[in-house]
Enzyme design. Structure first.
Site, PDB file in Angstrom:
ATOM      1  CE  LYS A 278      27.312 -46.319  97.090  1.00 26.86           C
ATOM      2  NZ  LYS A 278      26.357 -47.129  96.309  1.00 26.86           N
ATOM      3  NE  ARG A 352      15.814 -44.729  96.247  1.00 26.94           N
ATOM      4  CZ  ARG A 352      15.766 -45.914  95.646  1.00 26.94           C
ATOM      5  NH1 ARG A 352      14.680 -46.676  95.746  1.00 26.94           N
ATOM      6  NH2 ARG A 352      16.791 -46.348  94.931  1.00 26.94           N
TER       7      ARG A 352
HETATM    8  N1  BES Z   1      24.809 -43.050  94.343  1.00 25.71           N
HETATM    9  C1  BES Z   1      24.301 -44.359  94.188  1.00 25.71           C
HETATM   10  C2  BES Z   1      24.037 -44.725  92.727  1.00 25.71           C
HETATM   11  C3  BES Z   1      25.223 -44.773  91.808  1.00 25.71           C
HETATM   12  C4  BES Z   1      25.843 -45.983  91.538  1.00 25.71           C
HETATM   13  C5  BES Z   1      25.679 -43.643  91.190  1.00 25.71           C
HETATM   14  C6  BES Z   1      26.917 -46.029  90.680  1.00 25.71           C
HETATM   15  C7  BES Z   1      26.759 -43.682  90.327  1.00 25.71           C
HETATM   16  C8  BES Z   1      27.379 -44.883  90.063  1.00 25.71           C
HETATM   17  C9  BES Z   1      22.993 -44.502  94.963  1.00 25.71           C
HETATM   18  O1  BES Z   1      22.892 -43.736  96.105  1.00 25.71           O
HETATM   19  C10 BES Z   1      22.885 -45.916  95.366  1.00 25.71           C
HETATM   20  O2  BES Z   1      23.673 -46.352  96.156  1.00 25.71           O
HETATM   21  N2  BES Z   1      21.898 -46.621  94.827  1.00 25.71           N
HETATM   22  C11 BES Z   1      21.681 -47.991  95.138  1.00 25.71           C
HETATM   23  C12 BES Z   1      20.201 -48.187  95.332  1.00 25.71           C
HETATM   24  C13 BES Z   1      19.841 -49.517  95.938  1.00 25.71           C
HETATM   25  C14 BES Z   1      20.345 -49.608  97.350  1.00 25.71           C
HETATM   26  C15 BES Z   1      18.345 -49.670  95.894  1.00 25.71           C
HETATM   27  C16 BES Z   1      22.192 -48.812  93.968  1.00 25.71           C
HETATM   28  O3  BES Z   1      22.080 -48.385  92.820  1.00 25.71           O
HETATM   29  O4  BES Z   1      22.735 -49.886  94.211  1.00 25.71           O
HETATM   30 MN    MN Z   2      23.715 -44.740  97.802  1.00 25.83          MN
END
Ligand code: BES
Ligand code: MN
Ligand code: ZN
Length: 502
Positions: A278, A352
């Site tokens: 990230k 997931r």
């Molecule tokens: N934990 C994150 C989602 C999230 C984002 C929670 C902001 C709380 C606040 C999750 O694991 C994630 O990174 N999701 C990705 C999915 C994508 C790679 C398909 C996302 O939402 O960008």
């Molecule tokens: Mn994630």
């Protein structure tokens, strides 16, 4: 904060709180007080913009003719709109205006409402619950006292008819609040303190309440074939865990054979994204990526604390998602416990993956009546619904409606989004049974839920995407800024309304 219930009559010191209805109709207590202080109340109202609307309040400092610090006049809104939830929020707002005011004690006068079926005892208990919820603080790591923000209020008295009943009513609600507080504590703790093993150890605290707690380590999970969950944790020096919590509150001959209700939580104790790293801006928020499991823990605490007549299972999947020399790579293929294979195209879509194994495990081991999972699963749900509603996805209309209703009752709102074949096919992989991201631009929360749905068989299931509601950047009536524990009160209500033996 100490909460006391007493009958009408006794003299108050500190702050005194009275209600006024929309249009500035004084409640009986307000009327009596107004008379006693030479119409000081109606004069203060007249000199202000206060109209008795919900959320409005007016403070009168050291009112003449009394020994009070202050008088707080609060708006109740229209009598027909007053219900347990509005009173709960009112309690939260009252707490917030008095907490750091300087007063040490406060007394709230609770009158029966004309034309309402709510009795004063329930009203008082709801107000007290709200005040208690709002009073949450996490002060553990402040070593110097922060003088002006530290609450001064230490005792809150609710004065009403039937105060013994109010006290009994509050006792059960307070158990739920204690569950909420545990969730908030766990979610607020930093990720160097809360990691899979330490979080599993915190679950063990629930054994005191009669909850059976089992912790599965990596060797056990490997034997069970949980390749999806283990893949997420393999880049971290912290070992992954799966925790099973069981509360058997049902009594009677058939209680043992009864199918339990089941709650599953995502517990990523920190989500860096892994090799699909990230961006650094805002990454600190990912300490709350274990929010779903935090809710399951707090819920189990609430159910056990109030001795709910239900058999409930909580399963949480704990891992830390880190980049590292042993981290999984984009394009790795893992085999889940269900036997289904997954191409991991983005290591940041890890929630997931851990849930795939937790859901399959919970479903096959416990054969529950239903499964509700909670997860801070997608950023896309924040784009769709913001921070007022959680996303709801389900294979079962009845369970969905029950969740929506329970949410409305406690003010934790959910909004259902679709599932179906058109989304399912977006998960097709060239090399495995599915891939962990759709790769397209749209419907990110829906395809994530669709992925989870592949691991629950035909069991009635609902998924709550709580990414937008788990943490609040500003104060809310029932939650100071920070961890909200959204879901604990909602699921407690779901159980109480529909799944508990009466
Ligand atoms: N934990 C994150 C989602 C999230 C984002 C929670 C902001 C709380 C606040 C999750 O694991 C994630 O990174 N999701 C990705 C999915 C994508 C790679 C398909 C996302 O939402 O960008
Ligand atoms: Mn994630
Ligand atoms: Zn995550």
């Amino acid at each position: 904060m100490k909460i006391v219930f007493s009958g009408p009559g006794s003299a108050a010191t500190g702050a005194l709180v009275v209600g006024v209805l929309d249009g500035n109709t004084l409640t009986p207590s307000a009327k009596a007080l107004n008379k006693k202080i030479n119409r000081g109340l109606s004069r203060a109202i007249k000199a202000s913009r206060f109209q008795g609307k919900t959320g409005q309040s007016l403070a009168v400092v050291t009112p003449a003719g009394t020994r009070l610090d202050r008088l707080l006049i609060v708006g109740l809104g229209k009598a027909k709109d007053v219900n347990e939830q509005s009173l709960c929020k009112l309690g939260g707002r009252i707490y917030a205006s008095l907490a750091a005011s300087g007063s040490k004690a406060a007394t709230i006068l609770v009158d029966p409402l004309e034309g309402s079926t709510l009795n004063p005892a329930r009203m008082a208990a709801a107000i007290a619950e709200g005040a208690q919820l709002r009073s949450y603080r996490f002060g553990k790591y402040h070593t110097k006292s922060e003088n002006d923000s530290k609450p001064t209020l230490t005792t809150l008295t609710l004065r009403c008819r039937g105060s013994a009943k109010a006290k009994a009513e509050f006792r059960a609600r307070d158990k739920i609040v204690q569950g909420v507080f545990m969730t908030r504590d766990l979610v607020t703790e930093p990720p160097n303190v809360i990691y899979p093993d330490s979080l599993a150890k915190r679950c063990k605290e629930l054994t005191k309440l009669g909850v059976k707690v089992e912790v599965l380590g990596e060797p056990q999970m490997r034997r069970l074939g949980m390749g999806a969950l283990l893949g997420v944790g393999q880049g971290s020096i912290r070992e992954s865990r799966l925790v099973v919590m069981r509360w058997n509150g049902k009594r009677g001959a058939k209680a043992k054979k009864d199918k339990p209700v089941c709650f599953v939580g995502k517990g990523i104790t920190f989500d860096t994204g892994g090799i699909s790293l990230k961006p650094s801006g805002g990454m600190e928020e990912m300490k709350y990526d274990m929010g779903g499991s935090g809710v399951v823990i707090g819920l189990m605490k609430a159910l056990a604390g109030r001795k709910a007549k239900v058999n409930a299972v909580g399963v949480i999947a704990l891992a830390e998602n880190m980049p590292g020399s042993n981290a999984q790579r984009p394009s790795d293929v893992v085999t889940s416990m269900s036997g289904q294979t997954i191409e991991v195209l983005n290591t940041d879509a890890e929630g997931r993956l851990v849930l795939a194994d937790a859901l399959h495990y919970a479903n096959t081991r416990f054969k529950p009546q239903f499964i509700v999972d909670l997860a801070t699963l997608t950023g896309a749900i924040i784009v769709a619904l913001g921070s007022e509603y959680a996303g709801l996805f389900s294979n079962n209309d009845k369970l969905s409606e029950r969740l929506s209703d329970a949410g409305e009752e406690v003010g934790e709102l959910v909004w259902r989004l679709p599932q179906g074949e058109v989304f399912d096919k977006m998960l097709k992989s060239d090399i495995a049974d599915m891939k962990n991201i759709s790769g397209g631009r749209g419907a990110g929360s829906i395809t994530a839920a669709q992925f989870l749905g592949r691991f629950v068989g035909k069991t009635p299931w609902a998924h709550l995407d709580i990414a937008g509601v788990t943490w609040t950047k500003s104060d809310k009536p029932l939650s100071p800024k920070g961890a909200t524990a959204f879901g604990v009160r909602l699921l407690n209500r779901l159980v109480a309304d529909y799944y508990e033996a009466k």
